[in-house]
Motif scaffolding. Sequence first.
Motif, PDB file in Angstrom:
ATOM      1  N   ASN A   1      36.802  27.853  41.267  1.00 34.24           N
ATOM      2  CA  ASN A   1      38.142  27.486  40.823  1.00 34.24           C
ATOM      3  C   ASN A   1      38.582  28.187  39.538  1.00 34.24           C
ATOM      4  OD1 ASN A   1      40.260  25.960  41.897  1.00 34.24           O
ATOM      5  ND2 ASN A   1      40.054  24.401  40.331  1.00 34.24           N
ATOM      6  N   ARG A   2      37.940  29.271  39.195  1.00 31.16           N
ATOM      7  CA  ARG A   2      38.280  29.970  37.967  1.00 31.16           C
ATOM      8  C   ARG A   2      39.225  31.145  38.196  1.00 31.16           C
ATOM      9  NH1 ARG A   2      38.020  27.603  33.586  1.00 31.16           N
ATOM     10  NH2 ARG A   2      37.297  29.335  32.328  1.00 31.16           N
ATOM     11  N   SER A   3      39.332  31.624  39.431  1.00 31.25           N
ATOM     12  CA  SER A   3      40.159  32.797  39.728  1.00 31.25           C
ATOM     13  C   SER A   3      40.999  32.542  40.969  1.00 31.25           C
ATOM     14  CB  SER A   3      39.278  34.033  39.959  1.00 31.25           C
ATOM     15  OG  SER A   3      38.460  34.298  38.846  1.00 31.25           O
ATOM     16  N   ILE A   4      42.093  33.283  41.067  1.00 31.61           N
ATOM     17  CA  ILE A   4      42.898  33.260  42.280  1.00 31.61           C
ATOM     18  C   ILE A   4      43.124  34.691  42.753  1.00 31.61           C
ATOM     19  CG2 ILE A   4      44.036  31.072  41.744  1.00 31.61           C
ATOM     20  CD1 ILE A   4      46.473  32.593  40.864  1.00 31.61           C
ATOM     21  N   LEU A   5      43.374  34.815  44.039  1.00 29.40           N
ATOM     22  CA  LEU A   5      43.529  36.124  44.675  1.00 29.40           C
ATOM     23  C   LEU A   5      44.827  36.100  45.469  1.00 29.40           C
ATOM     24  CD1 LEU A   5      41.701  38.690  44.864  1.00 29.40           C
ATOM     25  CD2 LEU A   5      40.983  37.845  47.101  1.00 29.40           C
ATOM     26  N   ARG A   6      45.668  37.113  45.289  1.00 33.13           N
ATOM     27  CA  ARG A   6      46.948  37.172  45.987  1.00 33.13           C
ATOM     28  C   ARG A   6      46.968  38.354  46.930  1.00 33.13           C
ATOM     29  NH1 ARG A   6      51.865  38.901  42.651  1.00 33.13           N
ATOM     30  NH2 ARG A   6      51.625  40.787  43.892  1.00 33.13           N
ATOM     31  N   LEU A   7      47.267  38.090  48.196  1.00 34.96           N
ATOM     32  CA  LEU A   7      47.364  39.135  49.218  1.00 34.96           C
ATOM     33  C   LEU A   7      48.743  39.093  49.856  1.00 34.96           C
ATOM     34  CD1 LEU A   7      44.154  38.418  49.140  1.00 34.96           C
ATOM     35  CD2 LEU A   7      44.126  39.658  51.311  1.00 34.96           C
ATOM     36  N   PRO A   8      49.292  40.257  50.213  1.00 37.93           N
ATOM     37  CA  PRO A   8      50.611  40.273  50.847  1.00 37.93           C
ATOM     38  C   PRO A   8      50.543  39.926  52.329  1.00 37.93           C
ATOM     39  CG  PRO A   8      49.795  42.506  50.598  1.00 37.93           C
ATOM     40  CD  PRO A   8      48.781  41.607  49.935  1.00 37.93           C
TER      41      PRO A   8
ATOM     42  N   ASN B   1      53.626  36.419  50.047  1.00 36.67           N
ATOM     43  CA  ASN B   1      52.214  36.510  49.679  1.00 36.67           C
ATOM     44  C   ASN B   1      51.463  35.220  49.984  1.00 36.67           C
ATOM     45  OD1 ASN B   1      52.161  39.204  48.079  1.00 36.67           O
ATOM     46  ND2 ASN B   1      53.854  38.087  47.133  1.00 36.67           N
ATOM     47  N   VAL B   2      50.137  35.353  50.104  1.00 41.81           N
ATOM     48  CA  VAL B   2      49.249  34.201  50.273  1.00 41.81           C
ATOM     49  C   VAL B   2      48.273  34.201  49.099  1.00 41.81           C
ATOM     50  CG1 VAL B   2      47.601  33.017  51.777  1.00 41.81           C
ATOM     51  CG2 VAL B   2      49.440  34.392  52.781  1.00 41.81           C
ATOM     52  N   VAL B   3      47.989  33.015  48.566  1.00 44.35           N
ATOM     53  CA  VAL B   3      47.109  32.883  47.407  1.00 44.35           C
ATOM     54  C   VAL B   3      45.846  32.138  47.811  1.00 44.35           C
ATOM     55  CG1 VAL B   3      46.877  31.948  45.078  1.00 44.35           C
ATOM     56  CG2 VAL B   3      49.066  32.903  45.823  1.00 44.35           C
ATOM     57  N   PHE B   4      44.697  32.668  47.379  1.00 41.69           N
ATOM     58  CA  PHE B   4      43.398  32.056  47.634  1.00 41.69           C
ATOM     59  C   PHE B   4      42.747  31.711  46.294  1.00 41.69           C
ATOM     60  CE2 PHE B   4      44.468  34.629  51.232  1.00 41.69           C
ATOM     61  CZ  PHE B   4      44.020  33.918  52.338  1.00 41.69           C
TER      62      PHE B   4
ATOM     63  N   LYS C   1      43.942  40.078  41.623  1.00 39.34           N
ATOM     64  CA  LYS C   1      43.073  39.004  41.147  1.00 39.34           C
ATOM     65  C   LYS C   1      43.483  38.631  39.723  1.00 39.34           C
ATOM     66  CE  LYS C   1      38.202  37.945  40.140  1.00 39.34           C
ATOM     67  NZ  LYS C   1      36.820  38.504  40.068  1.00 39.34           N
ATOM     68  N   MET C   2      43.538  37.328  39.464  1.00 46.52           N
ATOM     69  CA  MET C   2      43.915  36.854  38.128  1.00 46.52           C
ATOM     70  C   MET C   2      43.226  35.532  37.843  1.00 46.52           C
ATOM     71  SD  MET C   2      47.857  35.789  39.046  1.00 46.52           S
ATOM     72  CE  MET C   2      48.064  37.202  40.146  1.00 46.52           C
ATOM     73  N   PRO C   3      43.210  35.106  36.589  1.00 43.69           N
ATOM     74  CA  PRO C   3      42.617  33.805  36.273  1.00 43.69           C
ATOM     75  C   PRO C   3      43.398  32.676  36.937  1.00 43.69           C
ATOM     76  CG  PRO C   3      42.997  35.096  34.277  1.00 43.69           C
ATOM     77  CD  PRO C   3      43.702  35.796  35.386  1.00 43.69           C
ATOM     78  N   ASN C   4      42.731  31.561  37.170  1.00 40.11           N
ATOM     79  CA  ASN C   4      43.437  30.368  37.623  1.00 40.11           C
ATOM     80  C   ASN C   4      44.088  29.746  36.389  1.00 40.11           C
ATOM     81  OD1 ASN C   4      44.379  27.964  38.604  1.00 40.11           O
ATOM     82  ND2 ASN C   4      42.475  27.351  39.585  1.00 40.11           N
TER      83      ASN C   4
ATOM     84  N   ARG D   1      43.342  44.589  39.811  1.00 41.83           N
ATOM     85  CA  ARG D   1      43.264  44.880  41.240  1.00 41.83           C
ATOM     86  C   ARG D   1      41.823  44.709  41.705  1.00 41.83           C
ATOM     87  NH1 ARG D   1      45.628  50.551  40.447  1.00 41.83           N
ATOM     88  NH2 ARG D   1      45.325  50.178  38.257  1.00 41.83           N
ATOM     89  N   MET D   2      41.661  44.289  42.954  1.00 38.45           N
ATOM     90  CA  MET D   2      40.338  44.081  43.536  1.00 38.45           C
ATOM     91  C   MET D   2      40.303  44.759  44.906  1.00 38.45           C
ATOM     92  SD  MET D   2      38.465  40.457  44.358  1.00 38.45           S
ATOM     93  CE  MET D   2      37.564  40.273  45.889  1.00 38.45           C
ATOM     94  N   ALA D   3      39.359  45.659  45.102  1.00 43.05           N
ATOM     95  CA  ALA D   3      39.235  46.370  46.378  1.00 43.05           C
ATOM     96  C   ALA D   3      38.783  45.406  47.472  1.00 43.05           C
ATOM     97  CB  ALA D   3      38.245  47.522  46.239  1.00 43.05           C
TER      98      ALA D   3
END
Length: 505
Positions: free
Chosen positions: A22-29, A14-17, A113-116, A76-78
């Motif tokens: 700086n309050r949230s992070i997003l993880r994509l495969p 996975n890659v994390v953005f 999507k999750m909190p940082n 989840r985030m579309a």
Amino acid sequence: MADEWTYREEGNNNVVFTSINNRSILRLPKVPKVKKSKEDRHVYAGHDAINQEIEFLENVVYKILSGLRLTYRAERMAITKDFIRKLSTDMNKRRSLQNNGMDLDDTVTYALKMPNFCNAVVPHPVVHHSTYGTVLPADHHVADKPIISIELRPKTCYFPVFDEPPCEQLKDRCFFCLVQMYKELKHPGTKHTRYCPCDLYSGNLRRMKVALLELIACPQRYLSARINDTVVYSQGILNKKIPCNANGMRQKLATDIFEEVISPVYGNTDGNGLDVFLDAICKSLLSPIATSGGESSVGHWRKNNSQKRRCVGAHYEVTDSTYRDDDVEEIQNSSDTNILSFLDSISSMKEIPVALVESMHQKITDHAILHPCNRQNVSLSSPYNTKEWLRATGFDSFSNGFCSFDGVGIDHEKFADILRKYIVARGFNCCSIIITLQKANLSSSSDEPLDGSTIRLTDSVGNVYHSTLSILDLYKDPANQIQKYCKRERDVLYFLNNHFSNLKT
């Protein structure tokens, strides 16, 4: 909007953005390294995988965590192909050369999507600071007090059962220590940690500090530190600062480097700043997340179980009377559940001999084929909002004594119940804990209200901190991994037993 996210880091899959504020992070495969068979494609397809992960978290994991003083929730985030393309452009500008060629999977329609969690104690959005990266706005009462976050992968005090009687060198070792031994034999000359989970889980302040010092000396994937969300300590940073020929000096150099990056933030009290900081970390780990008399669903869980067996890789000698002084503190309160005793309780659901796991798994697989109308009752995969999976979130008689369980007289649905609990325990076994600490304002009162997940603690020299515990990485594609887990454990145990048997002969 894709321009609200920027590349942060990546792992194998996975890659994390990070969001701009700086309050949230997003993880994509990433694109899978190995093409899956047509039969398994629905499980590994990106959009289905994210949906299954969220479904598992919401219906199983979050029910277990409900009511605890932890932060953990993801959603989840579309996303669209154009969104992925823009993130890929940003990623390729910022990632290291060694990761080039591993692209984002552009077939996915959802991201996680999750909190940082590294900023979990911060109640407001943060801004950029030239020295420490992102910090609180200047008008906030703790803007001058940076946030430090320590990410740990504590693993568990699991003792495996060998198929054959183990050699003397392998007796009374937890599986984590056995894996480190396995790595050293398979890859001679590489550095491996001397950390033992039994020290961290002991509840003894001295042994817990020894465990953390071992992780600092060789963090691998098990420890990293950030100041205001900027990485200041990790295995990669350590490798750049310590020469290859350091050998016996490596642990001392690593400890000095860690103390150097921590001291400017938390001070160096009488030359003992590192010990003071580790004291704060331990107290955060031992802080109550639920009490036995409260309403939480974990109120009846048993106490820390790591003392039931002694691992020869642990550091029991530091609790010997010759090492004690009046400052040694035993914080473990008999009426409290902390995050370590919580994880240790869940780990007990995994204490099943591999041969028995494989046998039960095969029995319910065959049963589902022969009796398709009963397939849902023995299902180990989605949907997870069923009464069968709901039983996996409870703790009944099957949560103890697995090693003596022989399966006689147990029907297929009971087998499935046991394996569902095993799957839950496997997920928690690989979890990460993020401990965030921020010095409290001098005027902060002990009666000042805090949000539900933040605690107030005092270190060994009287510094007061606000601290938050977060837990993440709790999903491991459960139904498709049982055989893989079993094979991996069996291969490690067989290799070690075979190696030392050959030495003996």
